[in-house]
Write an enzyme that holds these catalytic residues in place. Structure first.
Site, PDB file in Angstrom:
ATOM      1  CB  SER A  74      -0.965   0.001   1.185  1.00  0.00           C
ATOM      2  OG  SER A  74      -2.038  -0.878   0.941  1.00  0.00           O
ATOM      3  CE1 TYR A 110      -5.127   2.440   3.793  1.00  0.00           C
ATOM      4  CE2 TYR A 110      -5.736   0.165   3.334  1.00  0.00           C
ATOM      5  CZ  TYR A 110      -4.866   1.235   3.180  1.00  0.00           C
ATOM      6  OH  TYR A 110      -3.734   1.097   2.404  1.00  0.00           O
ATOM      7  CB  SER A 111     -11.915   1.174   1.085  1.00  0.00           C
ATOM      8  OG  SER A 111     -12.351   0.451  -0.056  1.00  0.00           O
ATOM      9  CG  ASN A 112      -6.598  -2.110  -0.449  1.00  0.00           C
ATOM     10  OD1 ASN A 112      -5.495  -1.584  -0.489  1.00  0.00           O
ATOM     11  ND2 ASN A 112      -6.939  -2.970   0.493  1.00  0.00           N
ATOM     12  N   GLY A 172       2.925  -0.866   3.986  1.00  0.00           N
ATOM     13  CA  GLY A 172       2.534  -1.691   2.861  1.00  0.00           C
ATOM     14  C   GLY A 172       2.448  -3.139   3.278  1.00  0.00           C
TER      15      GLY A 172
END
Length: 417
Positions: free
Chosen positions: A144, A240-242, A373
């Site tokens: 990330s 939090y969302s990818n 990440g």
């Protein structure tokens, strides 16, 4: 030339258990050299490494490459590299005739200076352990941390007035997110969803990896459709969302006509000379040199299809490149002051997140900025002072750290001196 020094196992063990080490070389070692082995012992990682960077240079103009050492002969950045990995326990016990070293580690360190675009590889201990160590030049999956690159590109486009953070998703990607879509289990609508909400994780879009478990390669459109089939979170509240950054990657392509990887390479990677950083697309292998990557169960996942993460986490990088990138970003070399201020503004996310960066307040009161990440076989964390003058990147070659308190401990060891 950088000077190297090898830290011996016995003094390290003494330091970890709080015994006197006045005559040991470790007495003068950075605090991180003592705390890093905990990622292997208590954290249960096969190997861990860190690279710190101190950069005394004044900020350059946004978009300009980092100055070369020849231009600033007396102000080159200072580096410190150290790594640790599991020792071969049977051999250690046999050599020492002692059971006290069952958690022992081998560590090496290297300090010195480097220029803005080239690095002298660090010296690593010989591979006497059950798992080889991590070289300073190794490539790894940065997960990330990709989001910081994507956010930087979007903010650069905003500075160029090619988009506005107040733009709706619908304006750039018509029909992608529409509440009346029969396949959409949410009440979200791209006509009211802004790019700012995507950047700050306040959109309400579910994280598509809750459906794929981060293991199934998907196209950006498939990722969005997967997310829309999941319950939405509360718009305006940080979650939090990818998916947010997958959509931002689609916006970059729509606005520029180029893939997000192409734009990030042109705008960030090439100007900063990040020679070890790349967007692999669907390439499953890592560039050389690289080590192995393992799940928490010990499965080798070095080969991985990066499409499991896409614009939310496909980046490959090195310790030195990540340090250089965050130093340049926070030092004002990539964004004008207005956009950098927006990036660091956490009010929309209730203090939790800016745009591709988040703050962490340490026990001493110091706040550092950066990102982590997490992807199969790799966990990495970069943190820096607000001005980017001091940066630390550490990594382990597994999915995460078994003891979640160790990350904060390591950051405090570096930034709370």
């Amino acid at each position: 030339m950088p000077k190297s020094r090898t830290l011996l196992v016995i003094p390290l063990a003494l330091a970890l258990f709080g015994l006197p080490t006045a005559s040991s070389p470790l007495a003068a070692a950075p605090a991180t050299d003592v705390t890093l082995p905990l990622l292997v012992t208590r954290g249960k990682a096969p190997a861990a490494a860190l690279l710190t960077r101190e950069d005394p240079w004044p900020p350059a103009s946004p978009g300009q490459p980092e100055p070369q050492a020849a231009q600033q002969p007396d102000q080159r950045p200072r580096w410190h590299f150290t790594q640790t990995y599991k020792a071969l326990i049977a051999r250690t016990d046999s050599n020492s005739n002692s059971n006290s070293n069952s958690n022992s580690t081998d560590t090496s360190a290297e300090t010195g200076t480097g220029t803005g675009t080239t690095d002298t590889p660090g010296v690593t201990a010989s591979a006497t352990g059950s798992t080889p160590g991590i070289r300073r030049t190794d490539h790894f999956r940065a997960g990330s941390i990709t989001k910081t690159f994507i956010a930087t590109v979007v903010l650069q486009l905003a500075a160029e007035r090619r988009l506005s953070l107040s733009d709706s998703v619908e304006r750039h990607l018509p029909g992608l997110i529409r509440g009346e879509n029969d396949t959409d289990a949410t009440d979200l609508d791209g006509r009211t969803l802004t790019l700012r909400a995507l950047l700050t994780h306040t959109s309400g879009l579910a994280d598509y990896t809750a459906g794929t478990k981060g293991l199934i390669p998907v196209t950006p459109l498939e990722a969005v459709r997967t997310a829309l089939a999941l319950p939405a979170t509360t718009p305006g509240r940080w979650s939090y969302s990818n998916t947010n950054y997958v959509v931002l990657g689609m916006v970059i392509k729509q606005v520029t006509g180029n893939a997000y990887a192409t734009e990030a390479t042109h705008r960030i990677i090439t100007p900063l000379g990040l020679s070890g950083t790349s967007f692999p697309g669907a390439r499953t292998t890592l560039p050389s040199p690289h080590g192995r990557a393992y799940t928490s169960e010990g499965e080798d996942v070095t080969a991985l299809n990066p499409r499991v993460a896409g614009a939310a986490g496909e980046l490959i990088s090195t310790l030195a490149d990540l340090d250089r990138f965050y130093a340049a970003l926070l030092g004002g070399r990539l964004l004008p002051a207005t956009q950098l201020h927006q990036m660091l503004n956490t009010r929309a996310a209730q203090g939790r997140y800016g745009m591709g960066l988040y703050p962490q307040k340490l026990p001493c009161g110091t706040t550092v900025w950066g990102h982590n990440g997490h992807i199969a076989g790799s966990y990495v964390r970069t943190a820096a002072t607000r001005d980017g003058d001091r940066v630390l990147t550490f990594r382990v070659n597994t999915d995460g750290i078994a003891d979640p308190t160790l990350e904060r401990t390591l950051l405090a060891a570096e930034f709370c001196e």
